[in-house]
Scaffold this active site. Structure first.
Site, PDB file in Angstrom:
ATOM      1  N   ASP A 128       0.841  -1.190   0.000  1.00 37.99           N
ATOM      2  CA  ASP A 128       0.000   0.000   0.000  1.00 37.99           C
ATOM      3  C   ASP A 128       0.887   1.255   0.000  1.00 37.99           C
ATOM      4  OD1 ASP A 128      -3.044   0.819   0.533  1.00 37.99           O
ATOM      5  OD2 ASP A 128      -1.826   1.999   1.920  1.00 37.99           O
ATOM      6  N   HIS A 293      -7.130  -6.988   1.111  1.00 34.95           N
ATOM      7  CA  HIS A 293      -6.054  -6.012   0.973  1.00 34.95           C
ATOM      8  C   HIS A 293      -4.916  -6.274   1.956  1.00 34.95           C
ATOM      9  CE1 HIS A 293      -4.094  -2.195   0.172  1.00 34.95           C
ATOM     10  NE2 HIS A 293      -4.259  -1.795   1.432  1.00 34.95           N
TER      11      HIS A 293
END
Length: 313
Positions: A128, A293
């Site tokens: 990320d 995620h």
């Protein structure tokens, strides 16, 4: 007391003027630096780092602006199109640095950290926001980064290109934190646990992967870092975007072996993620996975295996 990675040594390492990073170090062998994402801290790597520490020196910092690392002031208006003279007086008065959260600056932190720990070359993996820092480090410092892994992200330039129409609602936070200074910070600070907790809930494929004590640590860390987190995101709508454009226009590419592991957002948003990454990398392996995620916490064995495979290339 906040959770830690068991068996790792914790220290504060100076990396820039008035900036020190909180870092967990463990294991022995060739070095690997792991960079966390949003809304997390270095703790997201706790399982992967413990696994890889069997045969590598693992270095897991909190990025500047996050966790227990320092949070320098930033001029939130800063971008590559701004007139530097416009905010000169304000910057001088506040000590703000208009490049404080540029990914180029954050990448330089990581190189300084590694050098302080005795490593001139190292493998680098990021998730990320940490993957954007890792991407910039790979472009800016190809002789230092031996291998690169980016988890569940697109390069900044490509990210903004693919977000359009109603499908862009998935990235509402990107647009919110790109706004001029003041309003985003006040809105998020009014209900930080709701804001940051929203992403922990929405993006987790397996909520059990983030136990209560770790979730609390993430929320505590984010609550104390609203201005710097917003500054990090705002940089990606300004100075980071222009750095990427300059590199794309100049033909700069990643030359080290690169592994990209990400969810299949391309199917929903209408783009070919592997093709986007291929435009940046000479040696790419792209993997689409079915995890949520927070894949380093949801599937740590698979992620550790993928990083070991990367190091053989």
């Amino acid at each position: 007391m906040a959770p830690v990675i068991p068996g790792f040594d914790y220290r504060r390492v100076p990396v820039a003027d008035r900036v020190s990073l909180n870092v967990a170090v463990g294991g022995s062998g060739s070095p690997i630096v792991l960079l966390h994402g949003f809304p997390q801290t270095h703790l997201m790597w706790r399982h992967v780092a413990a696994d890889l520490a069997a045969d590598h020196t693992m270095i897991c910092p909190d990025l500047r602006g996050y966790g227990a690392s320092d949070k320098p002031a930033a001029n939130a208006n800063a971008n590559a199109n701004a007139d530097p003279d416009t905010n000169a007086d304000t910057n001088a008065e506040t000590g703000a640095d208009p490049t404080a959260y540029a990914k180029r600056t954050m990448a330089a932190d990581i190189l300084a950290l590694a050098r302080e720990l005795g490593h001139d070359r190292f493998a680098l993996a990021g998730h990320d926001r940490g993957a954007l820092v890792a991407f910039r480090a790979g472009l800016d410092h190809p002789d230092t980064i031996t291998h690169l892994a980016c988890l569940d992200v697109l390069p900044t330039l490509d990210m903004w290109d693919v977000l359009h129409g109603t499908t862009a609602a998935v990235g509402f936070h990107l647009f919110l934190m790109a706004q001029p200074p003041g309003l985003p910070e006040r809105m998020i600070a009014a209900c930080p646990d709701d804001f940051f907790g929203h992403f922990l809930d929405l993006w987790a494929g397996d909520p059990r992967a983030i136990p209560a004590e770790v979730r609390t640590a993430y929320l505590d860390a984010c609550r104390a870092a609203v201005p710097s987190i917003v500054a990090d995101y705002r940089a990606s709508a300004g100075i980071d975007l222009d750095h990427d454009r300059a590199d794309r226009d100049g033909g700069r590419r990643l030359t080290m072996p690169l592994s990209v592991i990400q969810q299949d957002w391309g199917a929903a948003l209408g783009y070919d993620a592997a093709a986007l990454w291929r435009a940046w990398a000479d040696d790419l392996e792209h993997h689409t996975v079915g995890y949520g995620h927070f894949m380093a916490e949801e599937a740590p064995v698979d992620i550790a295996k993928a990083l070991r495979e990367l190091l053989t290339r």
